[in-house]
Design a protein around this motif. Structure first.
Motif, PDB file in Angstrom:
ATOM      1  N   GLY A  67       0.814  -1.215   0.000  1.00  0.00           N
ATOM      2  CA  GLY A  67       0.000   0.000   0.000  1.00  0.00           C
ATOM      3  C   GLY A  67       0.841   1.256   0.000  1.00  0.00           C
ATOM      4  N   ASP A  68       0.614   2.099   0.994  1.00  0.00           N
ATOM      5  CA  ASP A  68       1.327   3.375   1.092  1.00  0.00           C
ATOM      6  C   ASP A  68       2.526   3.305   2.031  1.00  0.00           C
ATOM      7  N   ALA A  69       2.924   2.103   2.408  1.00  0.00           N
ATOM      8  CA  ALA A  69       4.060   1.973   3.318  1.00  0.00           C
ATOM      9  C   ALA A  69       5.297   2.617   2.699  1.00  0.00           C
ATOM     10  N   GLU A  70       5.942   3.479   3.428  1.00  0.00           N
ATOM     11  CA  GLU A  70       7.111   4.199   2.935  1.00  0.00           C
ATOM     12  C   GLU A  70       8.330   3.886   3.790  1.00  0.00           C
ATOM     13  N   LEU A  71       9.489   3.985   3.180  1.00  0.00           N
ATOM     14  CA  LEU A  71      10.714   3.958   3.961  1.00  0.00           C
ATOM     15  C   LEU A  71      10.783   5.232   4.789  1.00  0.00           C
ATOM     16  N   THR A  72      11.285   5.102   5.993  1.00  0.00           N
ATOM     17  CA  THR A  72      11.420   6.262   6.871  1.00  0.00           C
ATOM     18  C   THR A  72      12.858   6.317   7.367  1.00  0.00           C
ATOM     19  N   LEU A  73      13.521   7.419   7.080  1.00  0.00           N
ATOM     20  CA  LEU A  73      14.925   7.542   7.445  1.00  0.00           C
ATOM     21  C   LEU A  73      15.142   8.351   8.714  1.00  0.00           C
ATOM     22  N   VAL A 119      18.467   1.074   7.507  1.00  0.00           N
ATOM     23  CA  VAL A 119      19.775   1.223   8.151  1.00  0.00           C
ATOM     24  C   VAL A 119      20.866   1.402   7.102  1.00  0.00           C
ATOM     25  N   ALA A 120      20.793   0.614   6.027  1.00  0.00           N
ATOM     26  CA  ALA A 120      21.814   0.706   4.979  1.00  0.00           C
ATOM     27  C   ALA A 120      21.789   2.072   4.299  1.00  0.00           C
ATOM     28  N   ILE A 121      20.601   2.587   4.033  1.00  0.00           N
ATOM     29  CA  ILE A 121      20.505   3.908   3.402  1.00  0.00           C
ATOM     30  C   ILE A 121      21.072   4.975   4.331  1.00  0.00           C
ATOM     31  N   ARG A 122      20.725   4.903   5.592  1.00  0.00           N
ATOM     32  CA  ARG A 122      21.253   5.866   6.566  1.00  0.00           C
ATOM     33  C   ARG A 122      22.778   5.749   6.664  1.00  0.00           C
TER      34      ARG A 122
END
Length: 260
Positions: A234-240, A252-255
């Motif tokens: 759905g609308d689940a988003e990554l949150t940094l 964690v990897a993106i951060r």
């Protein structure tokens, strides 16, 4: 369930292999359908005339089952977060690679794009952004044994950490496929290369920002592999920036790539 060492390896390297994620009976059922659709005869090498045969989306029952084994669902929960990914209804397209001295013409280094640009029918206009809109993982399903000579996908180990600083200035709009490749490929040239080898039924779970490439097939038997995305629920988003600090390994990897 992935153990802590495997999760840390995913964060550090950008991928993890799940051995025997798809049972042998499902592998065999899927490969029988794929062989038929290649138009080639498994017992007649004279019919193996193309270096690559691209087959369309496969949503028949054995493919749906292969995409949704308990081992894979458990791993998706651990890397992406329970309730944050969408169950796959198919296995996407298959680039079937045959032994050949001809160049395949599709073996350049790149990062997968994940959402449409101006033309939804033109993949080159697709885009990727820091939130990895439309994609949580790149999945590599092996439906044949793949050794080092059998055109295994090449991956630059740790290259997913080089991509976030490139995408961050582009904001929500992100970068188009070729624009991202032109920046991510030179930025990751220093990374060591690994190969997605394994047995039929193994599945590689890759970070969406991993820099990777195909290669020519110098082995003896065709390579069957699917490479679908794992999409968000759905609308689940990554949150940094989470107040509770409960980041998923993908986040964690993106951060980490951003130096956070």
């Amino acid at each position: 369930m992935l153990d802590d060492a495997q999760v840390e390896g995913f964060v550090r390297d950008g991928f993890v292999r799940i051995e025997e994620a798809v049972p042998p009976d499902l592998v065999a059922a899927c490969r029988e359908i794929l062989w038929r659709d290649t138009g080639a005869d498994p017992d007649d090498r004279s019919t193996w005339t193309n270096p690559v045969v691209r087959l369309g989306d496969y949503a028949q029952e054995p493919f749906r089952e292969a995409a949704n084994t308990p081992a894979l669902h458990s791993a998706f929960d651990r890397l992406v977060g329970a309730g944050r990914w969408a169950r796959r209804g198919s296995l996407g397209s298959f680039p079937v690679r045959f032994p050949s001295d001809d160049e395949p013409g599709d073996d350049g280094w790149h990062v997968e794009a994940s959402f449409p640009g101006d033309d939804p029918f033109d993949y080159m206009s697709y885009r990727a952004n820091l939130a990895s809109k439309g994609r949580r993982l790149l999945l590599l399903f092996l439906f044949s044994d793949v050794g080092t000579d059998d055109a295994p996908t090449r991956v630059r180990v740790g290259s997913h950490l080089d991509v976030p600083p490139i995408l961050e200035p582009a904001g929500d709009a992100g970068l188009a496929f070729m624009d991202l490749a032109e920046r991510a490929v030179p930025a990751s040239e220093h990374r060591p290369v690994a190969y997605a080898t394994g047995r039929a039924g193994d599945v590689y779970l890759c970070h969406p920002f991993l820099v990777h490439a195909a290669q020519p097939h110098h082995g003896t038997e065709p390579r069957f592999m699917a490479q679908p995305p794992l999409q968000p629920a759905g609308d689940a988003e990554l949150t940094l920036d989470r107040a509770d600090g409960a980041y998923t390994p993908v986040e964690v990897a993106i951060r980490r790539g951003l130096g956070r």
